[in-house]
Design an enzyme around this catalytic site. Structure first.
Site, PDB file in Angstrom:
ATOM      1  CB  SER A 280      -6.984  -0.007  -6.440  1.00  0.00           C
ATOM      2  OG  SER A 280      -6.530   0.714  -5.321  1.00  0.00           O
TER       3      SER A 280
ATOM      4  CE  LYS B  60      -7.210   4.347  -5.129  1.00  0.00           C
ATOM      5  NZ  LYS B  60      -6.404   3.335  -4.406  1.00  0.00           N
TER       6      LYS B  60
ATOM      7  CB  SER C 193      -3.574   0.344  -4.273  1.00  0.00           C
ATOM      8  OG  SER C 193      -4.390  -0.744  -4.587  1.00  0.00           O
TER       9      SER C 193
HETATM   10  N1  GLN Z   1      -4.569  -5.430  -5.219  1.00  0.00           N
HETATM   11  C1  GLN Z   1      -4.761  -5.560  -3.797  1.00  0.00           C
HETATM   12  C2  GLN Z   1      -6.210  -5.845  -3.513  1.00  0.00           C
HETATM   13  O1  GLN Z   1      -6.939  -5.998  -4.417  1.00  0.00           O
HETATM   14  C3  GLN Z   1      -4.321  -4.302  -3.094  1.00  0.00           C
HETATM   15  C4  GLN Z   1      -5.226  -3.170  -3.316  1.00  0.00           C
HETATM   16  C5  GLN Z   1      -4.844  -1.943  -2.574  1.00  0.00           C
HETATM   17  O2  GLN Z   1      -3.701  -1.756  -2.185  1.00  0.00           O
HETATM   18  N2  GLN Z   1      -5.817  -1.110  -2.324  1.00  0.00           N
HETATM   19  O3  GLN Z   1      -6.620  -5.937  -2.394  1.00  0.00           O
END
Ligand code: GLN
Length: 482
Positions: A150, A75, A174
């Protein structure tokens, strides 16, 4: 393409070589990534050089471990020395870290090969990878749908067989939610289990790095390589790392499995709910003892997260000011003007929304009412889990209330935030959570099954996940990507 476990065996037997396997993956990326868009950067030359070195080790009979020659996708929030690390943000579009994250140092020492850096929601804020400043990633199971986020690029890369495994980060879901949407296995380790040195910070009290793979064994092998104390990360915990492979195949006779009633909510996809109940039946058949448990503060977790995470983000992202890193708006008349323009031009809409929410929540006069209160709610959420884990060894529930949705379908930020109702409480409590394929909709979309464990008890999660995986056909399905 072979799984991580299969690769190790084939390399040892001489049936395959790292170079041939890396070349096959690169060809697949070249042919099909123009449809999926999982990668922001493909590191072809260095991957081939690493593969050549691995070939030599195998020929000499001196492979360095079970990940030697295994091609991975990383990532783009994890710093890689000499390789652009963008966080899928315009503000870091040309940022090249001068050092490797600890997870990269460890993977490289274990012989793993990086194929490239994967797309993500900008600064890991989002649940669909549509918030990337570059392009959205598509779900290999249905190119009209999102891969989740994400870490959508990492999940899609594994699902599309572009890489044998991947790393992502999980602040509120994410890793697990994109794993669910893409039909892969994804693990968020316990807070403190894996070093975050070199992980670009989003919300420091929640962020954790973790692995993706097509099967549970692959995730166990990757976790083994990256877990453990790191003096460079003061939040990494100095506790022993068990042998995760030894945890597989032990069966789950007598395992106490809790079913949290608050994780079966109105409005969730009935196909998801049915799949999870079916999975619970499978676990029972395998000898698990199930019981209902209650996590009464679940309802407040999302609200607490959307104060705590933006508050920490607003502070962490203050460093992107056009001076120290990345993009600087040209032609400004003075310093303040340059700061303002750099951040206005460099950050996308969702990142700005979080910075503003977080700055507000931390401001004088509001701090106690918002941030302080959210911290107290966080303690209640954590206590819910502690109480449940006095009676059970693991919790089982859906990873997300829905399956992969269409690109552009969730325009309202709140609708997007609701994707994480079942994953966010786990981050607030710092617990390990794993998502794995738990079935498919009649339309052929993967459904995620989530297992939640006690702190530092990833071994039990992996053991239960492995037992379920062996008893079900879901893991062997692959998307018909051509
Ligand atoms: N979807 C959640 C957010 O937007 C979690 C994102 C993540 O785990 N980085 O904060």
């Amino acid at each position: 393409m072979p799984t991580i476990g299969e690769l190790a065996a084939r390399y040892r037997s001489g049936e395959a070589t790292p170079t041939r396997v890396v070349e096959a993956h690169l060809r697949r990326i070249e042919a099909l990534d123009p449809k999926v868009h999982a990668f922001v950067t493909v590191t072809r030359e260095s991957a081939l050089a690493q593969a050549d070195a691995a070939d030599k080790r195998f020929r000499a009979g001196t492979p360095v471990g079970s990940l030697d020659g295994v091609p991975l996708a990383i990532k783009d929030v994890i710093c890689t020395k000499g390789v652009r690390t963008t966080c899928s943000s315009k503000i870091l579009e040309n940022f090249v870290p001068p050092y490797d994250a600890t997870v990269m140092t460890r993977l490289t020492a274990a012989g793993a090969i990086m194929l490239g850096k994967t797309n993500m929601d900008e600064f890991a804020m989002g649940s669909s990878t549509e918030n990337s400043a570059f392009f959205p990633t598509r779900n290999p199971w249905d190119l009209a749908r999102v891969p989740g986020g994400s870490s959508g690029g990492s999940a899609a890369a594994v699902a599309a067989d572009f890489a044998a495994g991947a790393l992502g980060s999980d602040t509120g879901g994410s890793i697990r939610q994109p794993a669910a949407f893409c039909g892969t296995v994804g693990l968020k380790p316990t807070y403190g289990r894996v070093s975050r040195y070199g992980l670009v910070a989003f919300a420091s009290s929640l962020d954790q790095i973790g692995p993706f793979a097509r099967d549970v064994r692959g995730v166990a092998l990757l976790l083994q390589a990256i877990a453990g104390h790191d003096p460079l990360d003061s939040t990494s915990t100095d506790v022993p790392v068990p042998n995760y492979l030894a945890a597989l195949g032990q069966g789950i006779q007598g395992l106490r499995v809790g079913i949290p009633s608050e994780y079966f909510i109105e409005g969730m996809d009935p196909e998801v709910e049915k799949a999870v109940w079916d999975a619970i039946e499978v676990l029972k058949r395998l000898g698990a003892k199930t019981e209902k448990v209650s996590l009464p503060h679940t309802d407040y977790a999302l609200a607490a997260y959307y104060l705590i995470a933006p508050a920490e983000a607003s502070s962490n992202l203050a460093r992107y000011d056009g001076v120290k890193y990345g993009y600087r708006a040209p032609g400004s008349k003075d310093l303040i003007h340059m700061y303002g323009r750099t951040r206005a031009e460099g950050f996308g809409q969702e990142v700005k929304r979080r910075i503003m929410l977080g700055t507000y929540a931390l401001s004088a006069g509001y701090y106690e009412a918002y941030y302080g209160k959210a911290q107290r709610v966080r303690t209640l959420v954590r206590r819910d889990f502690q109480q449940a884990f006095e009676r059970v060894d693991v919790l089982v529930c859906p990873t997300a209330p829905n399956v992969a949705f269409k690109l552009g379908e969730k325009e309202d930020p709140l609708q997007m935030y609701l994707c994480d109702v079942f994953t966010i409480p786990v981050n607030l409590a710092g617990l390990p959570g794993l998502s794995m394929p738990g079935g498919f909709t009649p339309g052929g979309l993967p459904i995620g099954l989530q297992l939640i464990g006690k702190p530092f008890d990833e071994a039990t999660l992996l053991s239960a996940a492995y037992a379920y995986e062996q008893a079900t056909p879901w893991g062997s399905r692959t998307p018909a990507l051509t």
